[in-house]
Write a protein that holds these residues in place. Structure first.
Motif, PDB file in Angstrom:
ATOM      1  N   ASP A 179     -49.817 -14.658 -39.442  1.00  0.00           N
ATOM      2  CA  ASP A 179     -48.699 -14.231 -40.451  1.00  0.00           C
ATOM      3  C   ASP A 179     -49.071 -13.986 -41.838  1.00  0.00           C
ATOM      4  O   ASP A 179     -50.247 -14.121 -42.159  1.00  0.00           O
ATOM      5  CB  ASP A 179     -47.773 -15.618 -40.473  1.00  0.00           C
ATOM      6  CG  ASP A 179     -46.356 -15.273 -40.898  1.00  0.00           C
ATOM      7  OD1 ASP A 179     -45.384 -15.324 -39.953  1.00  0.00           O
ATOM      8  OD2 ASP A 179     -46.089 -14.896 -42.071  1.00  0.00           O
ATOM      9  N   TYR A 180     -48.311 -13.429 -42.789  1.00  0.00           N
ATOM     10  CA  TYR A 180     -48.727 -13.103 -44.038  1.00  0.00           C
ATOM     11  C   TYR A 180     -48.306 -14.466 -45.139  1.00  0.00           C
ATOM     12  O   TYR A 180     -48.886 -14.528 -45.919  1.00  0.00           O
ATOM     13  CB  TYR A 180     -48.757 -11.812 -44.685  1.00  0.00           C
ATOM     14  CG  TYR A 180     -47.171 -11.537 -45.153  1.00  0.00           C
ATOM     15  CD1 TYR A 180     -46.130 -12.445 -44.639  1.00  0.00           C
ATOM     16  CD2 TYR A 180     -47.061 -11.142 -46.502  1.00  0.00           C
ATOM     17  CE1 TYR A 180     -44.750 -11.980 -45.322  1.00  0.00           C
ATOM     18  CE2 TYR A 180     -45.728 -10.835 -47.126  1.00  0.00           C
ATOM     19  CZ  TYR A 180     -44.715 -11.452 -46.517  1.00  0.00           C
ATOM     20  OH  TYR A 180     -43.637 -11.371 -46.914  1.00  0.00           O
ATOM     21  N   TYR A 219     -42.728 -20.913 -44.577  1.00  0.00           N
ATOM     22  CA  TYR A 219     -43.603 -21.252 -43.578  1.00  0.00           C
ATOM     23  C   TYR A 219     -45.067 -21.174 -44.166  1.00  0.00           C
ATOM     24  O   TYR A 219     -45.370 -20.658 -45.147  1.00  0.00           O
ATOM     25  CB  TYR A 219     -43.489 -20.057 -42.390  1.00  0.00           C
ATOM     26  CG  TYR A 219     -42.084 -19.732 -41.911  1.00  0.00           C
ATOM     27  CD1 TYR A 219     -41.340 -20.676 -41.624  1.00  0.00           C
ATOM     28  CD2 TYR A 219     -41.722 -18.495 -41.783  1.00  0.00           C
ATOM     29  CE1 TYR A 219     -40.578 -20.524 -40.772  1.00  0.00           C
ATOM     30  CE2 TYR A 219     -40.497 -18.383 -40.970  1.00  0.00           C
ATOM     31  CZ  TYR A 219     -39.839 -19.330 -40.773  1.00  0.00           C
ATOM     32  OH  TYR A 219     -38.636 -19.232 -39.988  1.00  0.00           O
ATOM     33  N   TRP A 237     -34.314 -19.455 -39.681  1.00  0.00           N
ATOM     34  CA  TRP A 237     -34.214 -18.049 -40.152  1.00  0.00           C
ATOM     35  C   TRP A 237     -33.224 -17.777 -41.323  1.00  0.00           C
ATOM     36  O   TRP A 237     -33.280 -16.954 -41.531  1.00  0.00           O
ATOM     37  CB  TRP A 237     -33.976 -17.294 -38.985  1.00  0.00           C
ATOM     38  CG  TRP A 237     -34.784 -17.149 -37.785  1.00  0.00           C
ATOM     39  CD1 TRP A 237     -36.163 -17.580 -37.912  1.00  0.00           C
ATOM     40  CD2 TRP A 237     -34.804 -16.875 -36.395  1.00  0.00           C
ATOM     41  NE1 TRP A 237     -36.979 -17.572 -36.925  1.00  0.00           N
ATOM     42  CE2 TRP A 237     -36.124 -17.208 -35.840  1.00  0.00           C
ATOM     43  CE3 TRP A 237     -33.978 -16.670 -35.715  1.00  0.00           C
ATOM     44  CZ2 TRP A 237     -36.307 -17.002 -34.593  1.00  0.00           C
ATOM     45  CZ3 TRP A 237     -33.681 -16.531 -34.368  1.00  0.00           C
ATOM     46  CH2 TRP A 237     -35.216 -16.660 -33.872  1.00  0.00           C
ATOM     47  N   TRP A 254     -40.357 -17.170 -47.051  1.00  0.00           N
ATOM     48  CA  TRP A 254     -40.003 -18.110 -46.131  1.00  0.00           C
ATOM     49  C   TRP A 254     -40.997 -19.343 -46.456  1.00  0.00           C
ATOM     50  O   TRP A 254     -41.955 -19.256 -47.328  1.00  0.00           O
ATOM     51  CB  TRP A 254     -40.645 -17.468 -44.736  1.00  0.00           C
ATOM     52  CG  TRP A 254     -40.061 -16.184 -44.432  1.00  0.00           C
ATOM     53  CD1 TRP A 254     -40.575 -15.161 -44.908  1.00  0.00           C
ATOM     54  CD2 TRP A 254     -38.605 -15.952 -43.850  1.00  0.00           C
ATOM     55  NE1 TRP A 254     -39.805 -14.168 -44.346  1.00  0.00           N
ATOM     56  CE2 TRP A 254     -38.621 -14.478 -43.748  1.00  0.00           C
ATOM     57  CE3 TRP A 254     -37.916 -16.839 -43.164  1.00  0.00           C
ATOM     58  CZ2 TRP A 254     -37.691 -14.030 -43.104  1.00  0.00           C
ATOM     59  CZ3 TRP A 254     -36.748 -16.375 -42.982  1.00  0.00           C
ATOM     60  CH2 TRP A 254     -36.848 -14.887 -42.539  1.00  0.00           C
ATOM     61  N   ASN A 307     -41.640 -12.105 -32.330  1.00  0.00           N
ATOM     62  CA  ASN A 307     -40.251 -12.463 -32.661  1.00  0.00           C
ATOM     63  C   ASN A 307     -39.898 -12.179 -34.019  1.00  0.00           C
ATOM     64  O   ASN A 307     -40.335 -12.929 -35.039  1.00  0.00           O
ATOM     65  CB  ASN A 307     -40.168 -13.963 -31.825  1.00  0.00           C
ATOM     66  CG  ASN A 307     -38.692 -14.105 -31.915  1.00  0.00           C
ATOM     67  OD1 ASN A 307     -37.842 -13.528 -31.198  1.00  0.00           O
ATOM     68  ND2 ASN A 307     -38.382 -15.047 -32.594  1.00  0.00           N
ATOM     69  N   PHE A 308     -38.800 -11.353 -34.017  1.00  0.00           N
ATOM     70  CA  PHE A 308     -38.081 -11.149 -35.396  1.00  0.00           C
ATOM     71  C   PHE A 308     -39.044 -11.139 -36.548  1.00  0.00           C
ATOM     72  O   PHE A 308     -38.681 -11.495 -37.848  1.00  0.00           O
ATOM     73  CB  PHE A 308     -37.161 -12.347 -35.427  1.00  0.00           C
ATOM     74  CG  PHE A 308     -35.928 -12.335 -35.291  1.00  0.00           C
ATOM     75  CD1 PHE A 308     -35.437 -12.362 -33.521  1.00  0.00           C
ATOM     76  CD2 PHE A 308     -34.934 -11.826 -35.819  1.00  0.00           C
ATOM     77  CE1 PHE A 308     -34.526 -12.160 -33.294  1.00  0.00           C
ATOM     78  CE2 PHE A 308     -33.453 -11.385 -35.348  1.00  0.00           C
ATOM     79  CZ  PHE A 308     -33.637 -11.510 -33.938  1.00  0.00           C
ATOM     80  N   THR A 309     -39.786 -10.379 -36.557  1.00  0.00           N
ATOM     81  CA  THR A 309     -40.882 -10.135 -37.838  1.00  0.00           C
ATOM     82  C   THR A 309     -40.945  -8.569 -38.257  1.00  0.00           C
ATOM     83  O   THR A 309     -41.093  -8.550 -39.537  1.00  0.00           O
ATOM     84  CB  THR A 309     -42.473 -10.446 -37.263  1.00  0.00           C
ATOM     85  OG1 THR A 309     -42.437 -11.968 -37.072  1.00  0.00           O
ATOM     86  CG2 THR A 309     -43.428  -9.986 -38.082  1.00  0.00           C
ATOM     87  N   ARG A 342     -36.453 -17.218 -28.829  1.00  0.00           N
ATOM     88  CA  ARG A 342     -38.159 -16.967 -28.589  1.00  0.00           C
ATOM     89  C   ARG A 342     -38.231 -17.444 -27.150  1.00  0.00           C
ATOM     90  O   ARG A 342     -39.178 -16.400 -26.711  1.00  0.00           O
ATOM     91  CB  ARG A 342     -38.687 -18.058 -29.481  1.00  0.00           C
ATOM     92  CG  ARG A 342     -38.601 -17.848 -30.909  1.00  0.00           C
ATOM     93  CD  ARG A 342     -39.480 -19.089 -31.691  1.00  0.00           C
ATOM     94  NE  ARG A 342     -39.342 -19.173 -32.978  1.00  0.00           N
ATOM     95  CZ  ARG A 342     -38.488 -20.246 -33.391  1.00  0.00           C
ATOM     96  NH1 ARG A 342     -38.229 -21.405 -32.634  1.00  0.00           N
ATOM     97  NH2 ARG A 342     -38.311 -20.166 -34.766  1.00  0.00           N
ATOM     98  N   GLY A 354     -44.447 -17.291 -38.268  1.00  0.00           N
ATOM     99  CA  GLY A 354     -43.796 -18.248 -38.948  1.00  0.00           C
ATOM    100  C   GLY A 354     -44.513 -19.594 -39.141  1.00  0.00           C
ATOM    101  O   GLY A 354     -45.700 -19.653 -39.434  1.00  0.00           O
ATOM    102  N   ASP A 404     -51.752  -8.927 -41.858  1.00  0.00           N
ATOM    103  CA  ASP A 404     -50.658  -8.118 -42.171  1.00  0.00           C
ATOM    104  C   ASP A 404     -50.348  -7.403 -40.740  1.00  0.00           C
ATOM    105  O   ASP A 404     -51.082  -6.732 -40.181  1.00  0.00           O
ATOM    106  CB  ASP A 404     -51.047  -7.001 -43.226  1.00  0.00           C
ATOM    107  CG  ASP A 404     -49.868  -6.320 -43.911  1.00  0.00           C
ATOM    108  OD1 ASP A 404     -48.849  -6.513 -43.078  1.00  0.00           O
ATOM    109  OD2 ASP A 404     -50.184  -5.444 -44.564  1.00  0.00           O
ATOM    110  N   ALA A 405     -49.219  -7.575 -40.476  1.00  0.00           N
ATOM    111  CA  ALA A 405     -48.643  -6.755 -39.154  1.00  0.00           C
ATOM    112  C   ALA A 405     -48.821  -5.497 -39.263  1.00  0.00           C
ATOM    113  O   ALA A 405     -48.979  -4.598 -38.244  1.00  0.00           O
ATOM    114  CB  ALA A 405     -47.160  -7.198 -39.095  1.00  0.00           C
ATOM    115  N   GLY A 453     -46.621 -12.396 -36.656  1.00  0.00           N
ATOM    116  CA  GLY A 453     -45.738 -12.834 -37.735  1.00  0.00           C
ATOM    117  C   GLY A 453     -45.065 -14.397 -37.081  1.00  0.00           C
ATOM    118  O   GLY A 453     -43.841 -14.304 -36.734  1.00  0.00           O
TER     119      GLY A 453
END
Ligand SMILES: C[S@@+](CC[C@H](N)C(=O)[O-])C[C@H]1O[C@@H](n2cnc3c(N)ncnc32)[C@H](O)[C@@H]1O
Length: 265
Positions: free
Chosen positions: A118-119, A126, A17, A124, A167-169, A76, A97, A150-151, A95
Motif C-alpha cells: 500500500d502507499y 491505515y 471505508w 486513510w 480490493n477497492f483500491t 473482501r 489498507g 504504488d499500484a 492496496g
C-alpha cells in the motif's frame, strides 16, 4: 493513544471505508447553518441536506463495521472465491489498507507467503504497523509481510507472484486517469498460469470506461479465462449501499495469466 490501547488489548483494527471526516464535516456544517435559520429561513434546506448526508455516511460506516453488519469483510471474502490452483507460492494484495485481505489470503492458504502493499497515504488511517499487528493477532505474522509501494508502478519484478488480489483500491489511485492500466500493471507481476481476482468499481465509467473494452484489452495483456462477476448484485449488499460511489458499481475481474508458449519465450 487509541491505537496503543487497541494493541494492548490485542484488538484487530481493519479500519473503515467510510472515514469519520465524511460524517463530521457535513454534520458540523449542517448544524452550523441550522443555527442561522431563525435569521435566514431559506438556509433550512441546505442545512437538512448536509445533516442527511452526514447521517447516511454514519449509517454506511456502521454497516461496514464489524460491530454493524461487517459488510467489508463479506465483500473482501468474495475476492477469494475466484482463486484456483494449489494455494501455494507467493500472493500479493495491492492496496492492502490495514492488511485485511492479505491476512485473509494467508489464512485461506496456509502454505502461501503473502505480501501486502500500500502507499499508506494520509487519506486513510491505515498503516504498515497496524497491518503487522493485525497479522500477528490473526496468527499469520510469520507468512505475511507488508511494504510500501504504488499500484501504478509496482515495486516487483515481472512474473513474481502466483496469486494477485486487490480490493477497492484502483479507483482510489490518483494521477492515473484510466484505472484499467492498473489492471495491466497487476498482470505484469503475476506469473504465467497464476490467478488474479480484483474487486473494484469496474462499472463506474469515469474510472474504467467501457468494461467490455477493458476485458478485451486484458487478453492482450496476457489474461485468459477472464470473467466479470457483478458482485454489486450479491445478496450481501443492502440497497442502501448501492449508490454508484459506494458498492453500486462494484464487480470482480478474475481469471488467470496465460502460460507462455515456447514460441513466445
Ligand atoms: C478503500 S481502501 C481499501 C483497503 C483494503 N484493500 C481493504 O479492503 O480494506 C483503498 C486503499 O487504496 C490505497 N491506495 C490508494 N492509492 C494507492 C496507490 N497509488 N498505491 C497503493 N495503494 C493505494 C489506500 O492507501 C487504501 O489503503
Amino acid at each position: 493513544m487509541k491505537d496503543r490501547k487497541k494493541a494492548d488489548e490485542g484488538e484487530l483494527d481493519y479500519g473503515n471505508w467510510v472515514s469519520l471526516k465524511l460524517i463530521y464535516v457535513p454534520g458540523a456544517a449542517g448544524l452550523a447553518i441550522l443555527i442561522l435559520t431563525p435569521l435566514v429561513p431559506l438556509l433550512l434546506v441546505p442545512s437538512l441536506v448536509l445533516i442527511a448526508i452526514s447521517s447516511y455516511f454514519a449509517y454506511a460506516r456502521h454497516l461496514f463495521s464489524p460491530r454493524g453488519k461487517d459488510i467489508s469483510r463479506q465483500v473482501r471474502r468474495m475476492v477469494l472465491t475466484n482463486i484456483g490452483g494449489q494455494g501455494k507460492g507467493r500472493g500479493l494484495d495491492i492496496g492492502c489498507g490495514n492488511g485485511a485481505l492479505a491476512i485473509m489470503l494467508a489464512k485461506a492458504y496456509p502454505e502461501m507467503m503473502v505480501v501486502g502493499m500500500d502507499y499508506w497515504g494520509k487519506d486513510w488511517g491505515y498503516s504498515s504497523s497496524a497491518c503487522e499487528r493485525n497479522a500477528s493477532i490473526e496468527g499469520v505474522g510469520d507468512r505475511v509481510t507488508f511494504q510500501r509501494g504504488d499500484a501504478a508502478s509496482l515495486p516487483f519484478e515481472d512474473d513474481s507472484f502466483d496469486v494477485v488480489v486487490s480490493n477497492f483500491t484502483f479507483h482510489e489511485v490518483r494521477g492515473v486517469r484510466d484505472k484499467g492500466s492498473l489492471v495491466q500493471e497487476a498482470l505484469r507481476v503475476l506469473r504465467p498460469g497464476g490467478w488474479f481476482s480484483i474487486q473494484d468499481l469496474f462499472l463506474l465509467k469515469s474510472a474504467y470506461g467501457d468494461l467490455d473494452a477493458l476485458l478485451d484489452k486484458m487478453k492482450d495483456w496476457g489474461a485468459e479465462d477472464t470473467r466479470f462477476i457483478e458482485t454489486r448484485n450479491s445478496e450481501i449488499v443492502p440497497w442502501s449501499l448501492k449508490l454508484p460511489f459506494m458498492l453500486g458499481t462494484m464487480g470482480i475481474v478474475a481469471g488467470r495469466k496465460r502460460a507462455r508458449s515456447v514460441l513466445e519465450e
